[in-house]
Design an enzyme around this catalytic site. Structure first.
Site, PDB file in Angstrom:
ATOM      1  N   SER A   1      -0.623  -8.321   5.995  1.00 50.48           N
ATOM      2  CA  SER A   1      -1.645  -9.332   5.652  1.00 50.48           C
ATOM      3  C   SER A   1      -2.799  -9.453   6.715  1.00 50.48           C
ATOM      4  CB  SER A   1      -1.126 -10.664   5.269  1.00 50.48           C
ATOM      5  OG  SER A   1      -2.060 -11.626   4.930  1.00 50.48           O
ATOM      6  N   SER A   2      -4.149  -9.496   6.156  1.00 49.30           N
ATOM      7  CA  SER A   2      -5.177  -9.474   6.935  1.00 49.30           C
ATOM      8  C   SER A   2      -5.188 -10.925   7.746  1.00 49.30           C
ATOM      9  CB  SER A   2      -6.228  -9.152   6.397  1.00 49.30           C
ATOM     10  OG  SER A   2      -6.809  -9.980   5.283  1.00 49.30           O
TER      11      SER A   2
ATOM     12  N   ASN B   1       1.662  -5.659  11.135  1.00 46.15           N
ATOM     13  CA  ASN B   1       0.291  -5.413  10.313  1.00 46.15           C
ATOM     14  C   ASN B   1      -0.291  -4.196  10.772  1.00 46.15           C
ATOM     15  OD1 ASN B   1      -1.332  -6.111   8.037  1.00 46.15           O
ATOM     16  ND2 ASN B   1      -3.067  -6.709   9.457  1.00 46.15           N
TER      17      ASN B   1
ATOM     18  N   CYS C   1      -3.647 -17.565 -22.230  1.00 50.49           N
ATOM     19  CA  CYS C   1      -4.847 -18.314 -22.566  1.00 50.49           C
ATOM     20  C   CYS C   1      -5.399 -19.384 -21.941  1.00 50.49           C
ATOM     21  CB  CYS C   1      -4.733 -18.723 -24.066  1.00 50.49           C
ATOM     22  SG  CYS C   1      -6.080 -19.630 -24.811  1.00 50.49           S
TER      23      CYS C   1
ATOM     24  N   THR D   1       1.023  -1.215   0.059  1.00 53.17           N
ATOM     25  CA  THR D   1      -0.126  -0.161   0.075  1.00 53.17           C
ATOM     26  C   THR D   1       0.781   1.199  -0.010  1.00 53.17           C
ATOM     27  OG1 THR D   1      -0.162  -0.134   2.549  1.00 53.17           O
ATOM     28  CG2 THR D   1      -2.126  -0.883   1.003  1.00 53.17           C
TER      29      THR D   1
ATOM     30  N   ASP E   1       1.974  -8.379  -7.713  1.00 49.22           N
ATOM     31  CA  ASP E   1       2.498  -6.809  -8.229  1.00 49.22           C
ATOM     32  C   ASP E   1       3.894  -6.838  -8.635  1.00 49.22           C
ATOM     33  OD1 ASP E   1       3.883  -6.683  -5.712  1.00 49.22           O
ATOM     34  OD2 ASP E   1       2.361  -5.489  -4.858  1.00 49.22           O
TER      35      ASP E   1
ATOM     36  N   HIS F   1      -0.017 -16.320  -5.274  1.00 48.94           N
ATOM     37  CA  HIS F   1      -1.362 -15.889  -6.062  1.00 48.94           C
ATOM     38  C   HIS F   1      -1.093 -15.668  -7.518  1.00 48.94           C
ATOM     39  CE1 HIS F   1      -3.553 -15.289  -1.977  1.00 48.94           C
ATOM     40  NE2 HIS F   1      -3.660 -16.679  -1.884  1.00 48.94           N
TER      41      HIS F   1
HETATM   42  P1  NAD Z   1      -5.849  -7.553   2.677  1.00 42.23           P
HETATM   43  O1  NAD Z   1      -6.402  -6.672   1.702  1.00 42.23           O
HETATM   44  O2  NAD Z   1      -6.856  -8.664   3.053  1.00 42.23           O
HETATM   45  O3  NAD Z   1      -5.354  -6.943   3.967  1.00 42.23           O
HETATM   46  C1  NAD Z   1      -4.274  -6.296   3.928  1.00 42.23           C
HETATM   47  C2  NAD Z   1      -3.750  -6.169   5.354  1.00 42.23           C
HETATM   48  O4  NAD Z   1      -2.705  -5.216   5.446  1.00 42.23           O
HETATM   49  C3  NAD Z   1      -4.938  -5.291   5.988  1.00 42.23           C
HETATM   50  O5  NAD Z   1      -5.062  -6.011   7.417  1.00 42.23           O
HETATM   51  C4  NAD Z   1      -4.347  -3.810   6.446  1.00 42.23           C
HETATM   52  O6  NAD Z   1      -4.525  -3.684   8.028  1.00 42.23           O
HETATM   53  C5  NAD Z   1      -2.739  -4.208   6.445  1.00 42.23           C
HETATM   54  N1  NAD Z   1      -2.021  -2.953   5.579  1.00 42.23           N
HETATM   55  C6  NAD Z   1      -2.494  -2.019   4.869  1.00 42.23           C
HETATM   56  N2  NAD Z   1      -1.809  -1.050   4.681  1.00 42.23           N
HETATM   57  C7  NAD Z   1      -0.540  -1.264   5.742  1.00 42.23           C
HETATM   58  C8  NAD Z   1       0.583  -0.882   5.861  1.00 42.23           C
HETATM   59  N3  NAD Z   1       1.078   0.418   5.144  1.00 42.23           N
HETATM   60  N4  NAD Z   1       1.487  -1.311   7.005  1.00 42.23           N
HETATM   61  C9  NAD Z   1       0.922  -2.237   7.769  1.00 42.23           C
HETATM   62  N5  NAD Z   1      -0.194  -3.107   7.424  1.00 42.23           N
HETATM   63  C10 NAD Z   1      -1.144  -2.540   6.487  1.00 42.23           C
HETATM   64  O7  NAD Z   1      -4.729  -8.306   1.898  1.00 42.23           O
HETATM   65  P2  NAD Z   1      -4.182  -9.958   1.979  1.00 42.23           P
HETATM   66  O8  NAD Z   1      -4.032 -10.448   3.501  1.00 42.23           O
HETATM   67  O9  NAD Z   1      -2.919  -9.723   1.298  1.00 42.23           O
HETATM   68  O10 NAD Z   1      -4.945 -10.769   1.004  1.00 42.23           O
HETATM   69  C11 NAD Z   1      -5.852 -10.531  -0.047  1.00 42.23           C
HETATM   70  C12 NAD Z   1      -5.717 -10.690  -1.346  1.00 42.23           C
HETATM   71  O11 NAD Z   1      -5.285  -9.403  -1.875  1.00 42.23           O
HETATM   72  C13 NAD Z   1      -4.299 -11.516  -1.693  1.00 42.23           C
HETATM   73  O12 NAD Z   1      -4.900 -12.829  -2.160  1.00 42.23           O
HETATM   74  C14 NAD Z   1      -3.607 -10.791  -2.745  1.00 42.23           C
HETATM   75  O13 NAD Z   1      -3.596 -11.622  -3.669  1.00 42.23           O
HETATM   76  C15 NAD Z   1      -4.576  -9.744  -3.107  1.00 42.23           C
HETATM   77  N6  NAD Z   1      -4.040  -8.397  -3.484  1.00 42.23           N
HETATM   78  C16 NAD Z   1      -2.709  -8.079  -3.810  1.00 42.23           C
HETATM   79  C17 NAD Z   1      -2.372  -6.837  -3.839  1.00 42.23           C
HETATM   80  C18 NAD Z   1      -0.962  -6.576  -4.533  1.00 42.23           C
HETATM   81  O14 NAD Z   1      -0.395  -7.381  -5.407  1.00 42.23           O
HETATM   82  N7  NAD Z   1      -0.202  -5.514  -4.235  1.00 42.23           N
HETATM   83  C19 NAD Z   1      -3.073  -5.846  -3.984  1.00 42.23           C
HETATM   84  C20 NAD Z   1      -4.471  -6.060  -3.339  1.00 42.23           C
HETATM   85  C21 NAD Z   1      -4.861  -7.380  -2.952  1.00 42.23           C
END
Ligand code: NAD
Length: 264
Positions: A203-204, A228, A137, A34, A112, A129
């Site tokens: 990760s959540s 997190n 394809c 993020t 990403d 993932h």
């Molecule tokens: P999630 O969206 O479920 O959770 C993200 C977690 O990160 C949250 O609990 C939040 O509190 C925490 N968070 C956000 N910004 C933060 C920061 N700056 N510092 C610390 N913590 C922070 O994401 P997930 O658990 O990775 O799983 C969801 C799915 O999302 C995965 O399957 C993944 O493939 C996909 N995804 C990937 C991307 C990417 O590639 N960047 C982006 C969005 C979703």
């Protein structure tokens, strides 16, 4: 479990864990990226505030043209932000762990490519993932460059199809309801079980089966650290939980590690 009431002390303890560890596995989720400007799924303003996850099941993509259009609309928007994104201090700190010869591997849920861009070697990165940087394809498995397919969508194509066989094109990412890649999943379980320190970053820990992996590390005897912004369902199993910005926390931890290893 120790929580972040004394941040400084927790950071010091994690740095000490790293110095003593020999096989560190780092597990990253959307929160690791993020701070590079890529929205996560579940936070406020995240992707699920804008789109309904129900629309993106793999079965719907296979069977319903309207779902495919929605999928490509969402995916095209996300890819525009991925393309521009640069590694942030989280990725750079993890890349440094490899340089310090501490890193067994990174298991990432992210699609990403930012761990590659940060300088970690390809063989150290397990993409659970998949990746958004390529497209295949679904029928003949021909591979396409993502930028080329992105351009088709930006030119008005709603659902791109294979030039060879007219099959459906889809980014090489794992959708809800789609089988996890077998090799990567097995590797992730094995490497986690064999690790001596397992660090979750951003990760959540609610997406299965990925969320089970930290528990596998714990079963193998590893120390578990969770960094997190928000609490996770596995915090109770962790040796240390630090809630806050992953970029700031990882930067501070690596600063301490450098000092302790005499590399500063
Ligand atoms: P999630 O969206 O479920 O959770 C993200 C977690 O990160 C949250 O609990 C939040 O509190 C925490 N968070 C956000 N910004 C933060 C920061 N700056 N510092 C610390 N913590 C922070 O994401 P997930 O658990 O990775 O799983 C969801 C799915 O999302 C995965 O399957 C993944 O493939 C996909 N995804 C990937 C991307 C990417 O590639 N960047 C982006 C969005 C979703």
């Amino acid at each position: 479990m120790t929580r972040s009431n004394d941040m400084e002390e927790l950071i010091e303890t994690v740095a000490e864990f790293i110095v003593r560890a020999r096989r560190i596995v780092v597990f990253t989720g959307a929160g690791a990226s993020t701070e590079s400007g890529i929205a996560d799924f579940r936070s406020r303003g995240g992707i699920w505030d804008k789109y309904n996850p129900e629309d993106f099941y793999f079965q719907k993509f296979l069977t319903n043209e309207e779902s495919r259009e929605k999928y490509w609309q969402m995916s095209t928007e996300v890819y525009e932000s991925l393309k521009k994104a640069k590694p942030n201090p989280v990725h750079l700190a993890i890349a440094e762990l490899e340089k310090l010869d501490k890193l067994d591997c990174i298991i990432t849920q992210n699609i990403d490519g930012l761990h590659h861009k940060a300088g970690n070697s390809r063989e150290k990165i397990i993409e659970l993932h998949g990746t958004a940087l390529s497209v295949s394809c679904l029928s003949c498995r021909r591979k396409y460059d993502r930028d080329e397919v992105q351009q088709r969508i930006l030119n008005g194509v709603k659902v791109p199809r294979c030039d060879d066989c007219e099959g459906l094109l889809k980014p090489d990412t794992i959708s809800f309801g789609q089988a996890m890649p077998e090799r990567e999943t097995n590797q992730a379980y094995d490497r986690s079980f064999g690790s001596d320190l397992f660090i979750v970053v951003g990760s959540s820990l609610v997406v299965q089966p990925a969320a089970y992996i930290p528990l596998r590390a714990k079963q193998g005897g590893a120390k578990l650290v969770i960094i997190n912004r928000d609490p996770t369902p596995h915090d109770g199993y962790a040796d240390i939980v630090i809630n806050g910005s992953a970029g700031e926390i990882m930067t501070q931890i690596l600063g301490k590690v450098r000092g302790k290893m005499g590399n500063s």
